[in-house]
Design a protein around this motif. Sequence first.
Motif, short mmCIF file in Angstrom:
data_model
loop_
_atom_site.label_atom_id
_atom_site.label_comp_id
_atom_site.label_asym_id
_atom_site.label_seq_id
_atom_site.Cartn_x
_atom_site.Cartn_y
_atom_site.Cartn_z
N PHE A 1 -42.02 13.71 54.99
CA PHE A 1 -42.85 13.45 56.09
C PHE A 1 -43.44 14.76 56.60
O PHE A 1 -44.57 15.36 56.85
N HIS A 2 -42.33 15.92 56.61
CA HIS A 2 -42.86 17.39 57.02
C HIS A 2 -43.62 17.98 56.06
O HIS A 2 -44.48 18.72 56.34
N ASN B 1 -44.44 8.02 63.43
CA ASN B 1 -45.75 8.61 63.20
C ASN B 1 -46.10 8.66 61.86
O ASN B 1 -47.28 9.28 61.66
N GLY B 2 -45.47 8.27 60.95
CA GLY B 2 -45.84 8.18 59.58
C GLY B 2 -46.97 7.52 59.16
O GLY B 2 -48.07 8.17 58.59
N ILE B 3 -47.32 6.22 59.49
CA ILE B 3 -48.46 5.59 59.39
C ILE B 3 -49.67 6.31 59.98
O ILE B 3 -50.70 6.26 59.58
N ILE B 4 -49.56 6.52 61.37
CA ILE B 4 -50.60 6.93 61.98
C ILE B 4 -51.11 8.37 61.55
O ILE B 4 -52.23 8.51 61.26
N ASN B 5 -50.12 9.14 61.16
CA ASN B 5 -50.51 10.60 60.41
C ASN B 5 -51.11 10.38 59.11
O ASN B 5 -51.95 10.89 59.04
N ARG B 6 -50.80 9.47 58.25
CA ARG B 6 -51.47 9.41 57.11
C ARG B 6 -52.90 8.62 57.38
O ARG B 6 -53.70 8.98 56.77
N ALA C 1 -50.61 2.66 72.37
CA ALA C 1 -51.94 3.22 72.75
C ALA C 1 -52.82 4.24 71.96
O ALA C 1 -53.80 4.06 71.55
N ASP C 2 -51.83 5.16 71.38
CA ASP C 2 -52.55 6.10 70.44
C ASP C 2 -53.43 5.34 69.12
O ASP C 2 -54.47 5.76 68.83
N ALA C 3 -52.62 4.53 68.57
CA ALA C 3 -53.02 3.90 67.35
C ALA C 3 -54.50 3.15 67.79
O ALA C 3 -55.22 3.19 67.10
N TYR C 4 -54.47 2.38 68.79
CA TYR C 4 -55.77 1.79 69.32
C TYR C 4 -56.97 2.69 69.49
O TYR C 4 -57.95 2.64 69.10
N SER C 5 -56.51 4.01 70.20
CA SER C 5 -57.45 4.79 70.72
C SER C 5 -58.15 5.41 69.33
O SER C 5 -59.35 5.74 69.14
#
Length: 499
Positions: free
Chosen positions: A223-224, A265-270, A298-302
């Motif tokens: 991840f990092h 955060n892995g999926i969102i960061n990718r 909410a971040d994912a929707y945004s």
Amino acid sequence: MSDQFNIPDSLLSNVRDIIREIEEKSALGDYIYRGEPEHHEEPPYYGKICSSLYRQYARIESDEFDIESIQGEIVAEAKAYSNETDDPLEILTLLQHYGGKTNLIDFTTDHLIAIFFACDRSDSLKENGRLILFERNEDQKNQVLRPRNPRNRVIAQKSVFVRHPDGFLNPDDVEIITIPAHLKQPLLTYLGKYHDISTETIYNDLHGFITNQQFHESAYLEFHRGLTSQIRGYEAEISEEKQSAYEKSIVHYSRALKLKPDLPNGIINRGVAYLEKGDFDFALADFSKAIELNPENADAYSIRGDVYFAKGDFDLAFSDFSKVIELNPDDPDAYIYQGNAYLEHDDFDLALTNFSKAIELNPDYADAYIIRGVAYRRQDNFSLALADLDKAIELNSDNANAYVIRGDAYFGKGDFNLAIEDYEKAIELNSDDAEAYYNLGLVWMQRQNWQEAKLNLTVAKILKADIVSKFHNTYESITDFEQQNDIDLPEDIVAMLTA
């Protein structure tokens, strides 16, 4: 596995159906249970429920092959090697506990723990698992063994062992329930959330801690590495370098998610890396997966709303932004997101309503005043735009962007001297602000100071501003500019804005 994610309603009913089916079958007899994350139908296993020792020797074809004799040799060697115990069964259970090869087949008296084992292992999440129900009857009870001095993990897993002389159970000897691959993660989440069954509680000893620690360390290391590559992509100035960095970050994030699918955060960061790379469909798939795993994110929707908007799917975008507000009705940023979308869609009334709500929630939010000032500026409402931008600068006098936008308002109003002061202040605060240099060049064109105009347009171009596109976004042509302002541009300036 982490239980941080909620389970979508569409999957929750399926999760409960699986558990109900197991419980209904269990009511018909005296069963013990085994979960397997995958099963092999090909030779030499043919779907058998095998001991680890049988799997090691399964390809030996001999009428004289006796797995119990091999196990006896292992026990004798282990007993000679260690003085921990003289009890053969305890030696076997200790060997099983530490990953040694024995003719014991792990079962549990708890069907929920068996479900955990059928779903556990991140490298098998794309494969169907199976849950095995073995009925203890009079003929088979002597095959079911309990450890005499159980260790922590054995207690936590409610372990019992089946010791079959052949080293395996045939599928016809047991009841088998398939665990669909797409339900594995929801089942793990359900077990953790409602029954406190997780990696931490099932492998609750130092051996389990070390194994789990190494496993998680590998996931976080990948991840990092992905995050480092992603940051390099943000910082790179050359397009090819950016693309290469984002591609590397995607590779590392994918490895991390294979090891730990619920990695925070892995999926969102990718998804963001895909977005930066321009792969909108892959980005949308990741953001949608993040929302499926956690419908309260909410971040994912945004971010997904931003992608939909960029693709021109306005209805889907506004739906996502509305969801952000539903989840965070007291968060001023939620209204900024939706207001920005309305502003890009030239729906000024709804944009202003959202920006005003953000300011109502946080009267000291400088960025909210800036964006509302932009909305007023685009309506040519210069007095309200300047009032908001004055307030933004009062709240944060070091924000170069606020001076650029206030300079635009002064420019639009015809107050060229004040516009010049603001653009120069923006450059003082941020000497790499290409927008400020370009706008300052336009003001000097209005003032017919060709030397200053050419100088500032040149700097803007050096700073990677596409001054030709920016000019033609405002004016249809050089002739259009000259006619609107009653100015004849010199040939060198014309060349800069048409090349």
